[in-house]
Write a protein that holds these residues in place. Structure first.
Motif, PDB file in Angstrom:
ATOM      1  N   ARG A  65       0.828  -1.208   0.000  1.00 43.97           N
ATOM      2  CA  ARG A  65       0.000   0.000   0.000  1.00 43.97           C
ATOM      3  C   ARG A  65       0.864   1.260   0.000  1.00 43.97           C
ATOM      4  NH1 ARG A  65      -4.966   1.836   1.542  1.00 43.97           N
ATOM      5  NH2 ARG A  65      -5.687  -0.298   1.902  1.00 43.97           N
ATOM      6  N   ASP A  66       1.875   1.301   0.858  1.00 50.28           N
ATOM      7  CA  ASP A  66       2.717   2.492   0.967  1.00 50.28           C
ATOM      8  C   ASP A  66       3.583   2.681  -0.277  1.00 50.28           C
ATOM      9  OD1 ASP A  66       1.719   2.993   3.535  1.00 50.28           O
ATOM     10  OD2 ASP A  66       3.177   1.612   4.425  1.00 50.28           O
ATOM     11  N   ALA A  81       1.279   4.041  -2.931  1.00 49.88           N
ATOM     12  CA  ALA A  81       0.729   5.368  -2.603  1.00 49.88           C
ATOM     13  C   ALA A  81       1.771   6.466  -2.752  1.00 49.88           C
ATOM     14  CB  ALA A  81       0.179   5.355  -1.181  1.00 49.88           C
ATOM     15  N   ARG A  90       0.970  10.267  -4.066  1.00 46.34           N
ATOM     16  CA  ARG A  90       1.075  11.440  -3.189  1.00 46.34           C
ATOM     17  C   ARG A  90       2.091  12.446  -3.725  1.00 46.34           C
ATOM     18  NH1 ARG A  90       1.232   7.472   1.305  1.00 46.34           N
ATOM     19  NH2 ARG A  90      -0.836   7.367   2.253  1.00 46.34           N
ATOM     20  N   ALA A 132      -4.165  12.205  -5.977  1.00 48.51           N
ATOM     21  CA  ALA A 132      -5.337  11.800  -5.182  1.00 48.51           C
ATOM     22  C   ALA A 132      -5.516  12.819  -4.066  1.00 48.51           C
ATOM     23  CB  ALA A 132      -5.158  10.389  -4.622  1.00 48.51           C
ATOM     24  N   THR A 171      -7.822  13.220  -1.782  1.00 46.04           N
ATOM     25  CA  THR A 171      -8.392  12.760  -0.518  1.00 46.04           C
ATOM     26  C   THR A 171      -7.999  11.323  -0.245  1.00 46.04           C
ATOM     27  OG1 THR A 171     -10.439  11.941  -1.541  1.00 46.04           O
ATOM     28  CG2 THR A 171     -10.386  14.270  -0.880  1.00 46.04           C
ATOM     29  N   ARG A 172      -8.189  10.891   0.998  1.00 43.87           N
ATOM     30  CA  ARG A 172      -7.894   9.504   1.372  1.00 43.87           C
ATOM     31  C   ARG A 172      -8.777   8.537   0.600  1.00 43.87           C
ATOM     32  NH1 ARG A 172      -5.560   6.623   5.647  1.00 43.87           N
ATOM     33  NH2 ARG A 172      -5.678   4.426   5.049  1.00 43.87           N
ATOM     34  N   GLU A 173     -10.056   8.918   0.404  1.00 46.75           N
ATOM     35  CA  GLU A 173     -10.973   8.047  -0.344  1.00 46.75           C
ATOM     36  C   GLU A 173     -10.509   7.898  -1.790  1.00 46.75           C
ATOM     37  OE1 GLU A 173     -11.825  10.593   1.550  1.00 46.75           O
ATOM     38  OE2 GLU A 173     -12.731   9.489   3.239  1.00 46.75           O
ATOM     39  N   LEU A 191      -7.456   8.179  -2.851  1.00 43.61           N
ATOM     40  CA  LEU A 191      -6.241   7.364  -2.826  1.00 43.61           C
ATOM     41  C   LEU A 191      -6.587   5.882  -2.732  1.00 43.61           C
ATOM     42  CD1 LEU A 191      -3.168   7.054  -2.644  1.00 43.61           C
ATOM     43  CD2 LEU A 191      -3.358   7.406  -0.170  1.00 43.61           C
ATOM     44  N   ASP A 192      -7.519   5.531  -1.860  1.00 38.83           N
ATOM     45  CA  ASP A 192      -7.914   4.126  -1.726  1.00 38.83           C
ATOM     46  C   ASP A 192      -8.509   3.591  -3.025  1.00 38.83           C
ATOM     47  OD1 ASP A 192      -7.026   3.977   0.866  1.00 38.83           O
ATOM     48  OD2 ASP A 192      -8.980   4.392   1.764  1.00 38.83           O
ATOM     49  N   ASN A 232      -1.921  -4.906   1.994  1.00 38.94           N
ATOM     50  CA  ASN A 232      -1.457  -4.869   3.373  1.00 38.94           C
ATOM     51  C   ASN A 232      -0.297  -5.828   3.641  1.00 38.94           C
ATOM     52  OD1 ASN A 232      -3.460  -2.968   4.208  1.00 38.94           O
ATOM     53  ND2 ASN A 232      -4.975  -4.628   4.154  1.00 38.94           N
TER      54      ASN A 232
END
Length: 357
Positions: free
Chosen positions: A126-127, A130, A134, A139, A141-143, A145-146, A164
């Motif tokens: 995930r990181d 992401a 970033r 993205a 917002t967090r939503e 990004l997900d 994960n």
């Protein structure tokens, strides 16, 4: 492995190529001794030019040490050039300051040979995915990004719960899919694949090649595919550029390269590719000698020390990469000789039995 949607056909040019490389040169100084003085220069890349259209795959092939990966790193601006130009969508980037270049880096991403060493073992998937999203503000917002992370996992055909997990929990093929997803996270126009499938098993290699072909068709990606595996190249490329000792010696559409090579080095490379039918006849060409040192490349044609067809002119005059057929370029003096004296142009037989040159 599936072939590209239009096998052997180059995408129709639509204006400015996404990548243009002009007379690229990269020389590395050798340093040593007590005072750290120069002991010569390695001519890693010495006058390479090519372009890639949007949605096209250009494969860069040749023996290990010929300069293929150095070309890819030069295009990515991982080091400064000795000479030449690199243009991304018509904009010159080889002299661009780092701060100006940074936003443009999003448009060209890389997939490395070793999928394990190219992933940070201390970062979850995930990181790792992401981070480029970033960095380039893709993205807000967090939503968002997900959603983007889930899309990337779906795109490379991995389960979403793999986000994960840690890199060591995946197989080599799965890790390469993660590497591709990370490259796609920045939404690039150009993907540079540096031996991206050479470390994988045969069946996994086929899956990754098919995935790259599907992604190209869906996203319109341009690919610079760097490889020494001609069997893979034949299945996925539109055009092929053959390198020898830092220079391109032949450049042509895939079908032309594999059906009728116009350079002795290409001819020798193709003769070493395993034939698919057991027992099928093929004349293997064994090159004599070793590849000359890039510190002191030979005069004239750099291949003349190993070429079975070399003659006096080859030893003193550098051949120019010039058209031998429509869309087919080769750097070989043989094409200036009469067809009857050119072993790379076998005589054709007329229907009435007479010989054509």
């Amino acid at each position: 492995m599936r072939r590209p949607a239009a096998p052997g056909a180059e995408p129709a040019p639509t204006g400015t190529p996404i990548l243009a490389v002009r007379d690229l040169r990269k020389h590395f100084p050798l340093r040593g001794g007590w005072l750290g003085g120069s002991r010569g220069v390695v001519h890693a890349v010495d006058g390479v030019s090519f372009s890639i259209a949007r949605g096209e795959t250009l494969s860069l092939v040749g023996e290990s040490g010929c300069g293929k990966s150095t070309v890819g790193k030069a295009v990515l601006r991982l080091f400064d050039l000795t000479d030449g130009q690199v243009l991304l969508d018509g904009q010159r980037i080889d002299t661009m300051p780092a701060a100006t270049l940074r936003p443009l880096r999003r448009r060209m991403q890389v997939v490395f040979q070793d999928p394990f060493s190219s992933l940070n073992p201390r970062m979850r998937v995930r990181d790792a995915l992401a981070e480029p999203i970033r960095n380039f503000g893709l993205a807000p917002t967090r939503e968002a990004l997900d959603r983007r992370l889930f899309e990337l996992m779906d795109t490379v055909r991995l389960p979403r719960d793999a986000l994960n997990r840690w890199p060591h929990e995946f197989s080599g093929g799965q890790r390469q899919r993660i590497g591709i997803a990370r490259a796609l996270a920045a939404e690039p126009d150009l993907l540079i694949c540096d031996e991206a499938v050479s470390a994988l098993d045969v069946s996994v290699k086929a899956q990754i090649v098919n995935l790259l072909g599907d992604l190209q068709a869906r996203l319109g990606l341009a690919l610079l595919f760097i490889s020494h595996d001609l069997a893979v190249v034949e299945h996925m490329t539109h055009r092929v550029a053959v390198m020898y000792l830092g220079q391109i010696v032949e450049l042509a559409p895939r079908r032309a390269i594999f059906a009728s090579p116009r350079h002795p080095y290409t001819e020798a490379l193709l003769s070493a590719v395993p034939v698919p039918q057991p027992g099928a006849a093929r004349q293997r060409i064994i090159l004599r000698g070793d590849v000359p040192s890039p510190i002191n490349p030979p005069a004239g044609c750099r291949f003349h020390t190993r070429c079975p067809y070399a003659f006096d002119r080859c030893r003193v005059e550098v051949p120019v990469l010039a058209p031998t057929d429509p869309g087919h370029l080769a750097a070989c003096h043989l094409h200036d000789r009469p067809a009857a004296e050119n072993p790379l142009r076998p005589a054709q037989i007329h229907a009435n039995g007479s010989q054509l040159t």
